[in-house]
Design an enzyme around this catalytic site. Structure first.
Site, PDB file in Angstrom:
ATOM      1  N   GLY A 298      13.092  74.943 -27.189  1.00  0.00           N
ATOM      2  CA  GLY A 298      12.464  73.828 -27.895  1.00  0.00           C
ATOM      3  C   GLY A 298      12.312  74.002 -29.401  1.00  0.00           C
ATOM      4  O   GLY A 298      13.212  74.470 -30.103  1.00  0.00           O
ATOM      5  N   ILE A 299      11.139  73.630 -29.881  1.00  0.00           N
ATOM      6  CA  ILE A 299      10.872  73.595 -31.327  1.00  0.00           C
ATOM      7  C   ILE A 299      10.981  75.000 -31.925  1.00  0.00           C
ATOM      8  O   ILE A 299      11.540  75.185 -33.016  1.00  0.00           O
ATOM      9  CB  ILE A 299       9.456  73.023 -31.593  1.00  0.00           C
ATOM     10  CG1 ILE A 299       9.332  71.606 -31.031  1.00  0.00           C
ATOM     11  CG2 ILE A 299       9.135  73.029 -33.081  1.00  0.00           C
ATOM     12  CD1 ILE A 299       7.896  71.071 -30.980  1.00  0.00           C
ATOM     13  N   GLY A 300      10.466  75.990 -31.204  1.00  0.00           N
ATOM     14  CA  GLY A 300      10.476  77.366 -31.709  1.00  0.00           C
ATOM     15  C   GLY A 300      11.893  77.901 -31.850  1.00  0.00           C
ATOM     16  O   GLY A 300      12.228  78.549 -32.854  1.00  0.00           O
TER      17      GLY A 300
ATOM     18  N   THR B 292       6.590  82.388 -32.637  1.00  0.00           N
ATOM     19  CA  THR B 292       6.256  82.472 -31.210  1.00  0.00           C
ATOM     20  C   THR B 292       6.815  81.241 -30.491  1.00  0.00           C
ATOM     21  O   THR B 292       6.984  80.178 -31.081  1.00  0.00           O
ATOM     22  CB  THR B 292       4.733  82.573 -30.973  1.00  0.00           C
ATOM     23  OG1 THR B 292       4.124  81.320 -31.314  1.00  0.00           O
ATOM     24  CG2 THR B 292       4.117  83.704 -31.800  1.00  0.00           C
ATOM     25  N   GLY B 293       7.142  81.446 -29.219  1.00  0.00           N
ATOM     26  CA  GLY B 293       7.750  80.353 -28.447  1.00  0.00           C
ATOM     27  C   GLY B 293       9.158  80.065 -28.935  1.00  0.00           C
ATOM     28  O   GLY B 293       9.583  78.914 -29.003  1.00  0.00           O
ATOM     29  N   ALA B 294       9.887  81.143 -29.258  1.00  0.00           N
ATOM     30  CA  ALA B 294      11.219  80.970 -29.864  1.00  0.00           C
ATOM     31  C   ALA B 294      12.340  80.923 -28.830  1.00  0.00           C
ATOM     32  O   ALA B 294      13.509  80.874 -29.184  1.00  0.00           O
ATOM     33  CB  ALA B 294      11.478  82.107 -30.861  1.00  0.00           C
TER      34      ALA B 294
ATOM     35  N   TYR C  98      -5.213  70.037 -22.302  1.00  0.00           N
ATOM     36  CA  TYR C  98      -4.272  70.335 -23.397  1.00  0.00           C
ATOM     37  C   TYR C  98      -4.909  70.082 -24.757  1.00  0.00           C
ATOM     38  O   TYR C  98      -4.915  70.956 -25.636  1.00  0.00           O
ATOM     39  CB  TYR C  98      -3.019  69.467 -23.214  1.00  0.00           C
ATOM     40  CG  TYR C  98      -1.996  69.599 -24.338  1.00  0.00           C
ATOM     41  CD1 TYR C  98      -1.354  70.802 -24.586  1.00  0.00           C
ATOM     42  CD2 TYR C  98      -1.664  68.495 -25.137  1.00  0.00           C
ATOM     43  CE1 TYR C  98      -0.405  70.915 -25.605  1.00  0.00           C
ATOM     44  CE2 TYR C  98      -0.731  68.594 -26.145  1.00  0.00           C
ATOM     45  CZ  TYR C  98      -0.096  69.806 -26.380  1.00  0.00           C
ATOM     46  OH  TYR C  98       0.835  69.916 -27.388  1.00  0.00           O
TER      47      TYR C  98
END
Ligand SMILES: NC(=O)c1ccc[n+]([C@@H]2O[C@H](COP(=O)([O-])OP(=O)(O)OC[C@H]3O[C@@H](n4cnc5c(N)ncnc54)[C@H](OP(=O)(O)O)[C@@H]3O)[C@@H](O)[C@H]2O)c1
Length: 301
Positions: free
Chosen positions: A45-47, A40-42, A186
């Site tokens: 950034g990191i994903g 997820t979040g691909a 957060y």
């Protein structure tokens, strides 16, 4: 994003601040070749970096995020390089979208071997600036806690039934160290999912489903860039962060955290009052002075 200018000594500082994780290409390929990994979040950034690295090692990667165009670009790049990637645009704050996502994924691929729960949102804002912004708490919880929990709930039945599965949670070192002013929404949302998943992990281990948590340090991405204070601190590149995530996928450790975080957390717990006092002084020194005429505490800035 522009490549960052490095100063002398920078790589050493980065390694000290974030820990160094070794992972050989062979080890990663051996662990993930032929596996179905949902990231997820691909889209950024990191994903994104993690998905590229996993696909390069032979995994079939399922890419999830909201920005369909960008997700497709990442998938196209991976497929053109000889990897195998599928794009599944979805808003993970919508429980129905998650149900539909998992239904489609299980229909298309039969199962998911590894879930990398990485999508997230950070907010840095003082409480004085948050009186009219309850939605900050709602939004951070929606993507950092409730969405990931719903996704785990949807995927777990098939993982437990198959007797195998691995969940990697991309958390933050901030939930292991004393809480810092301005990061309340957060850190609370990241902490909530961390605790929820660690509790769940005890119940699912005997069914062959393992959980790893990466307590990530600073990474220079779209998320951290707007915070001026973080720009000049030693942080990882998305690719270096992806190395940590891939190590968690391949080696299935209970958790990964930089060496300094453990003592910092323990000292913070042991000396809670002086630690809070120290952080309060830092907050006072770094909070911008109100402009003349702006004497309403909590007025939205
Ligand atoms: N950067 C750091 O210093 C740092 C440090 C510790 C931990 N982390 C954690 O690392 C993870 C990745 O952060 P990053 O730095 O790579 O940030 P990023 O570049 O902003 O990426 C965040 C990803 O999450 C996705 N996302 C956000 N809201 C979403 C939603 N409602 N539904 C589906 N996807 C959504 C974004 O895609 P769309 O916008 O296309 O949806 C994007 O792909 C986060 O969980 C963060 O808390 C980051």
């Amino acid at each position: 994003m522009e490549p960052r200018k490095r100063r002398p000594g920078w790589p050493l500082l980065v390694a000290l601040a974030n820990g160094r994780v070794r992972l050989s290409p062979d080890r990663l390929a051996h662990a993930v070749r032929g596996q179905v990994v949902l990231v997820t979040g691909a889209s950024f950034g990191i994903g994104e970096a993690t998905a590229r690295r996993l696909a390069g090692a032979g995994a079939t990667v399922l890419l999830v995020a909201r920005t369909a165009d960008q997700l497709q670009l990442v998938a196209d790049g991976i497929n053109q390089a000889g990897g195998s990637a599928y794009s599944y645009p979805a808003d993970l704050t919508d429980p129905h979208a998650i149900e539909e996502l998992v239904r489609r994924v299980l229909h298309d691929h039969g199962h998911v071997d590894v879930l990398v729960s990485n999508a997230g949102k950070s907010i840095r804002r003082s409480i004085a600036d948050s009186y009219q912004r309850f939605h900050d708490i709602e939004r951070t919880n929606a993507i950092n806690y409730l969405g990931p929990a719903k996704l785990v709930l949807e995927l777990l039945p098939s993982m437990r039934e198959r007797g195998s599965g691995h969940i990697v949670n991309i958390s933050t070192a901030g939930v292991r160290t004393p809480p810092m002013a301005r990061w309340s929404a957060y850190l609370a949302s990241k902490g909530a999912f961390d605790i929820w998943l660690r509790s769940v992990a005890q119940e699912i281990r005997d069914d062959g489903v393992t959980v790893s948590t990466v307590y990530m340090g600073l990474v220079h991405t779209r998320m951290s860039e707007p915070t001026t204070e973080l720009k000049n601190l030693p942080g990882l590149t998305p690719e270096q962060a992806a190395n940590q995530v891939c190590a968690a996928v391949a080696k299935r450790p209970h958790h990964l955290v930089a060496a300094w975080v453990r003592p910092a957390g323990a000292i913070g717990d042991l000396f809670r009052t002086p630690t809070d006092r120290l952080f309060r002084q830092y907050y006072r020194r770094t909070e911008p002075k109100p402009k003349p005429g702006d004497n309403t505490p909590g007025s939205p800035r």
